[in-house]
Design a protein around this motif. Sequence first.
Motif, PDB file in Angstrom:
ATOM      1  N   UNK A   1       0.803  -1.003   0.136  1.00 47.21           N
ATOM      2  CA  UNK A   1       0.065   0.288   0.577  1.00 47.21           C
ATOM      3  C   UNK A   1       1.123   1.249   0.339  1.00 47.21           C
ATOM      4  N   UNK A   2       0.353   2.429  -0.506  1.00 45.03           N
ATOM      5  CA  UNK A   2       1.034   3.562  -0.341  1.00 45.03           C
ATOM      6  C   UNK A   2      -0.650   4.863  -0.005  1.00 45.03           C
ATOM      7  N   UNK A   3      -0.145   5.356   0.516  1.00 41.34           N
ATOM      8  CA  UNK A   3      -1.530   6.305   1.650  1.00 41.34           C
ATOM      9  C   UNK A   3      -0.425   8.056   1.873  1.00 41.34           C
ATOM     10  N   UNK A   4      -1.457   8.392   1.184  1.00 39.08           N
ATOM     11  CA  UNK A   4      -1.224  10.004   1.576  1.00 39.08           C
ATOM     12  C   UNK A   4      -1.757  10.083   2.916  1.00 39.08           C
ATOM     13  N   UNK A   5      -0.870  10.744   3.918  1.00 36.78           N
ATOM     14  CA  UNK A   5      -1.653  10.408   5.346  1.00 36.78           C
ATOM     15  C   UNK A   5      -2.593  12.544   5.854  1.00 36.78           C
ATOM     16  N   UNK A   6      -3.912  12.045   6.615  1.00 34.81           N
ATOM     17  CA  UNK A   6      -3.934  13.893   7.193  1.00 34.81           C
ATOM     18  C   UNK A   6      -2.777  14.578   7.668  1.00 34.81           C
ATOM     19  N   UNK A   7      -2.918  15.857   7.296  1.00 32.80           N
ATOM     20  CA  UNK A   7      -2.053  17.169   7.652  1.00 32.80           C
ATOM     21  C   UNK A   7      -1.886  16.925   8.755  1.00 32.80           C
ATOM     22  N   UNK A   8      -0.551  17.159   9.350  1.00 33.54           N
ATOM     23  CA  UNK A   8      -0.289  17.453  10.673  1.00 33.54           C
ATOM     24  C   UNK A   8       0.279  18.568  10.885  1.00 33.54           C
ATOM     25  N   UNK A   9      -0.068  19.589  10.235  1.00 30.02           N
ATOM     26  CA  UNK A   9      -0.155  21.044  10.480  1.00 30.02           C
ATOM     27  C   UNK A   9       1.294  21.810   9.649  1.00 30.02           C
ATOM     28  N   UNK A  10       1.948  20.776   9.427  1.00 29.35           N
ATOM     29  CA  UNK A  10       3.049  21.246   8.094  1.00 29.35           C
ATOM     30  C   UNK A  10       2.517  21.212   7.228  1.00 29.35           C
ATOM     31  N   UNK A  11       3.430  21.914   6.487  1.00 28.10           N
ATOM     32  CA  UNK A  11       3.040  22.334   4.805  1.00 28.10           C
ATOM     33  C   UNK A  11       3.296  20.372   3.589  1.00 28.10           C
ATOM     34  N   UNK A  12       3.484  19.547   4.878  1.00 29.47           N
ATOM     35  CA  UNK A  12       3.202  18.380   3.980  1.00 29.47           C
ATOM     36  C   UNK A  12       3.009  17.716   4.353  1.00 29.47           C
ATOM     37  N   UNK A  13       3.040  16.902   3.802  1.00 28.30           N
ATOM     38  CA  UNK A  13       1.423  15.710   4.365  1.00 28.30           C
ATOM     39  C   UNK A  13       2.680  14.613   4.314  1.00 28.30           C
ATOM     40  N   UNK A  14       2.285  13.577   4.829  1.00 26.18           N
ATOM     41  CA  UNK A  14       3.132  12.962   5.772  1.00 26.18           C
ATOM     42  C   UNK A  14       2.570  11.466   4.678  1.00 26.18           C
ATOM     43  N   UNK A  15       3.353  10.556   4.293  1.00 26.84           N
ATOM     44  CA  UNK A  15       3.674   8.986   3.731  1.00 26.84           C
ATOM     45  C   UNK A  15       3.720   8.245   4.360  1.00 26.84           C
TER      46      UNK A  15
END
Length: 361
Positions: free
Chosen positions: A301-315
């Motif tokens: 699987x590969x998933x973009x996770x929800x925002x953590x307040x950064x300008x990047x989403x975690x992957x």
Amino acid sequence: MLSIIFSLFTTVIAVATFLPLWRNPHWSIRVFDFPRLQLAVLAALLLVAQWVFLDLTQPLSKTLVVAAGSSLLAQLWWILPYTAIWRKEVKDARNRHPGRTLTILTSNVLTPNRNAEALLTLVETHKPDVLVTLESDQWWENQLAALEGDMPYTIKSPLDNLYGMHVFSRLPLSETQVCFLIEEKVPSMHALVELSTGDKVRIHFVHPAPPSPTENDESKERDAELVIVGRSVADSQEPIIVTGDLNDVAWSPTTRLFRKVSGLLDPRVGRGFYSTFHADYRLLRWPLDHLFHSHHFTLASITRLPSIGSDHFPLLTQVVLAPARGQDQEPLAEDGDDRNRARELAREQGASKHDVPEPGE
């Protein structure tokens, strides 16, 4: 009047489409590599408007339609591989043997962001085997220390210059090194990860500095770091993963060059963009955070996770060590021009593939 308006818009889109073909590393040129999806959408809308509102029997109208159509096709050539209509470069995993499954969470946390709890919650929810954070300073190191009970194997390089980096792992790490391959205070990390089966995976965590219109108007340092890492893994027969924030889009000439010289595979191909930046602007998002791997792996699987307040989403990426199933997976083909270009980039920075640690070799 309509012809003038359409001429203006068509010219702007055509210039933005074809200007990057000029092989010049200057930021003002290379930046047009990023918004190819956005430019494709604009070109398609423009093409529809031309068909509706212009008199297509006029030579100028025909020229504008051809220009807009050519721009659309050129953009699609770059981005279509990152859609579901393309053939997958990495096979889907069949048997997810727990001992051969490796889950990696890659997260550019943004140094000023102080929402560590959001990242800790994602780690608790998804339980990755390895977490790598980019832009993590001493404050972030202190907050993430809570992970060390479950993820006791660590590599740490806290910096306050937007290039700090940390690795936390549930699995044993060995031969760990922190290196500054091209630029001072821009680290990369290198290690062996040992799976519960005893298999070892060579892994490189990278975050090369991007080109900047105010600080560094060229991308040569970033490009050189990527190609020396790529060349260092090219001849290895061991399972390899390279992950991090590359400060470059998946379809750019530099990332494609990295894929060619390394022989690594991109699990995004045939699946989707998984755009991780910018988290705050829905219409201006690009895939800057990556995970590439050798043919030894298939993808669970590969998933973009929800925002953590950064300008990047975690992957979040989960791969399965399956050398037999993955042995016929084919990377982008390298040719002599690619090899020469990679050597030239490294030579200009006084760098070599031999500068890159080779854990397990």
